[in-house]
Design a protein around this motif. Structure first.
Motif, PDB file in Angstrom:
ATOM      1  N   TYR A 173      17.161  61.439  42.633  1.00 11.86           N
ATOM      2  CA  TYR A 173      17.187  62.589  43.553  1.00 11.86           C
ATOM      3  C   TYR A 173      18.174  63.639  43.059  1.00 11.86           C
ATOM      4  O   TYR A 173      17.965  64.844  43.231  1.00 11.86           O
ATOM      5  CB  TYR A 173      17.536  62.121  44.973  1.00 11.86           C
ATOM      6  N   ARG A 174      19.253  63.193  42.444  1.00 12.21           N
ATOM      7  CA  ARG A 174      20.228  64.145  41.889  1.00 12.21           C
ATOM      8  C   ARG A 174      19.617  64.924  40.721  1.00 12.21           C
ATOM      9  O   ARG A 174      19.858  66.133  40.563  1.00 12.21           O
ATOM     10  CB  ARG A 174      21.484  63.397  41.430  1.00 12.21           C
ATOM     11  N   ALA A 175      18.830  64.243  39.884  1.00 12.04           N
ATOM     12  CA  ALA A 175      18.201  64.929  38.743  1.00 12.04           C
ATOM     13  C   ALA A 175      17.195  65.968  39.248  1.00 12.04           C
ATOM     14  O   ALA A 175      17.122  67.089  38.722  1.00 12.04           O
ATOM     15  CB  ALA A 175      17.519  63.907  37.833  1.00 12.04           C
TER      16      ALA A 175
ATOM     17  N   VAL B  83       9.119  65.493  47.606  1.00 19.16           N
ATOM     18  CA  VAL B  83      10.115  64.971  46.661  1.00 19.16           C
ATOM     19  C   VAL B  83      10.190  63.452  46.823  1.00 19.16           C
ATOM     20  O   VAL B  83      10.152  62.695  45.851  1.00 19.16           O
ATOM     21  CB  VAL B  83      11.506  65.613  46.911  1.00 19.16           C
ATOM     22  N   ARG B  84      10.256  63.008  48.077  1.00 15.40           N
ATOM     23  CA  ARG B  84      10.356  61.564  48.331  1.00 15.40           C
ATOM     24  C   ARG B  84       9.113  60.832  47.827  1.00 15.40           C
ATOM     25  O   ARG B  84       9.207  59.779  47.215  1.00 15.40           O
ATOM     26  CB  ARG B  84      10.543  61.275  49.823  1.00 15.40           C
ATOM     27  N   GLU B  85       7.952  61.419  48.082  1.00 17.89           N
ATOM     28  CA  GLU B  85       6.718  60.731  47.658  1.00 17.89           C
ATOM     29  C   GLU B  85       6.701  60.554  46.148  1.00 17.89           C
ATOM     30  O   GLU B  85       6.346  59.486  45.639  1.00 17.89           O
ATOM     31  CB  GLU B  85       5.493  61.524  48.125  1.00 17.89           C
TER      32      GLU B  85
ATOM     33  N   HIS C  46      28.521  65.058  55.813  1.00 19.58           N
ATOM     34  CA  HIS C  46      27.327  65.913  55.794  1.00 19.58           C
ATOM     35  C   HIS C  46      26.121  65.131  55.264  1.00 19.58           C
ATOM     36  O   HIS C  46      25.036  65.142  55.840  1.00 19.58           O
ATOM     37  CB  HIS C  46      27.627  67.119  54.894  1.00 19.58           C
ATOM     38  N   ARG C  47      26.335  64.403  54.162  1.00 23.66           N
ATOM     39  CA  ARG C  47      25.212  63.649  53.578  1.00 23.66           C
ATOM     40  C   ARG C  47      24.784  62.502  54.495  1.00 23.66           C
ATOM     41  O   ARG C  47      23.595  62.259  54.675  1.00 23.66           O
ATOM     42  CB  ARG C  47      25.581  63.124  52.190  1.00 23.66           C
ATOM     43  N   ASP C  48      25.751  61.810  55.091  1.00 23.78           N
ATOM     44  CA  ASP C  48      25.400  60.720  56.023  1.00 23.78           C
ATOM     45  C   ASP C  48      24.536  61.274  57.148  1.00 23.78           C
ATOM     46  O   ASP C  48      23.550  60.656  57.557  1.00 23.78           O
ATOM     47  CB  ASP C  48      26.660  60.106  56.656  1.00 23.78           C
TER      48      ASP C  48
ATOM     49  N   THR D   7      19.302  61.328  59.676  1.00 23.39           N
ATOM     50  CA  THR D   7      18.537  62.032  60.713  1.00 23.39           C
ATOM     51  C   THR D   7      17.269  62.693  60.185  1.00 23.39           C
ATOM     52  O   THR D   7      16.494  63.245  60.974  1.00 23.39           O
ATOM     53  CB  THR D   7      19.399  63.132  61.387  1.00 23.39           C
ATOM     54  N   ARG D   8      17.035  62.650  58.873  1.00 21.76           N
ATOM     55  CA  ARG D   8      15.838  63.315  58.352  1.00 21.76           C
ATOM     56  C   ARG D   8      14.578  62.599  58.870  1.00 21.76           C
ATOM     57  O   ARG D   8      14.606  61.402  59.180  1.00 21.76           O
ATOM     58  CB  ARG D   8      15.862  63.344  56.817  1.00 21.76           C
ATOM     59  N   ALA D   9      13.459  63.376  58.888  1.00 23.54           N
ATOM     60  CA  ALA D   9      12.211  62.821  59.428  1.00 23.54           C
ATOM     61  C   ALA D   9      11.610  61.795  58.463  1.00 23.54           C
ATOM     62  O   ALA D   9      11.052  60.779  58.873  1.00 23.54           O
ATOM     63  CB  ALA D   9      11.221  63.955  59.652  1.00 23.54           C
TER      64      ALA D   9
END
Ligand code: DC
Length: 220
Positions: free
Chosen positions: A40-42, A109-111, A180-182, A187-189
């Motif tokens: 995800y960072r890349a 992105v996740r997919e 912030h990241r936590d 909480t993301r969908a």
């Protein structure tokens, strides 16, 4: 034939020491270690460099089609490359940490990342760490660990690590970035960070590296 490869999934909050534990386990068990957060960072690095707007689905999809991520195993460490460039150090910079949760909350992105992670886990014994490994990527993992630790302790550990690498940063900035990241990660969908019901909780606030490794080895 049913697959017989073994998968250890390690999820948890930012800067809990997931990668330290995952690396130690992989080394001890001779499994392959995959750091899903690095992927995800890349992607985040690519999106920043190419100014990809997260709200424009077509541009996000086109960018994802241009991204090729690879891991290279070197003695004692794993390197990650983005379209052939070794970005292992660059992706640890604070400007990436500040934006990676936003990028990784995007469904497309996740997919793309989950599909690649599942391919990497085919027929191999692996340890993978992240946020959704036990819930989404490998729900059938044979061992799932959910890591947590006191937020102040996490921030102090990460601060010392970043300072040690020469970063000009304050403890407050690190603490705020983790909080912030936590917040976004939980909480993301799209596959938020939650403990899989069958994951074992490991709170390492008061454990050192050897103790946390032993905690997991005892549960294999
Ligand atoms: O593990 P890390 O801190 O390097 O991960 C960076 C970010 O990537 C983290 O804030 C959330 C996201 N991430 C994710 O959404 N899913 C994963 N499996 C791994 C990381």
């Amino acid at each position: 034939m049913a697959s017989t490869n073994k998968i250890i999934a390690i999820d948890g909050y930012s800067s809990c020491g997931k990668s330290t534990l995952a690396k130690a386990l992989a080394e001890r068990l001779h499994y392959l270690y995959i750091d899903s957060g690095a992927m995800y960072r890349a992607v985040t690095l690519y999106f920043i460099r190419h100014a990809v707007p997260l709200t424009q689905a077509e541009k996000v999809a086109a960018a994802l089609g241009q991204i090729h991520i690879d891991f290279h195993i070197e003695p004692g460490r794993t390197r990650i490359s983005l379209n052939g460039e070794d970005v292992s150090d660059e992706i640890r910079q604070m400007y990436i940490s500040d934006y990676v949760s936003e990028v990784s909350a995007v469904k497309a992105v996740r997919e793309a990342m989950v599909a690649q992670q599942q391919r990497m886990g085919k027929n191999k014994n692996i340890v993978m760490d992240g946020r959704d490994i036990g819930t989404t990527v490998f729900p059938d993992a044979h061992l799932k660990i959910f890591m947590t630790a006191d937020p102040k302790v996490r921030a102090e550990r990460r601060y010392l690590e970043l300072k040690g690498k020469g970063n000009d940063i304050t403890l407050e900035e690190v603490f705020e970035n983790l909080a912030h990241r936590d917040y976004i990660d939980t909480t993301r969908a799209e596959s938020p960070l939650v403990r899989s019901e069958d994951a074992i909780i490991l709170d390492n606030t008061e454990l050192n590296e050897a103790e946390q490794l032993q905690f997991v080895l005892d549960r294999l």
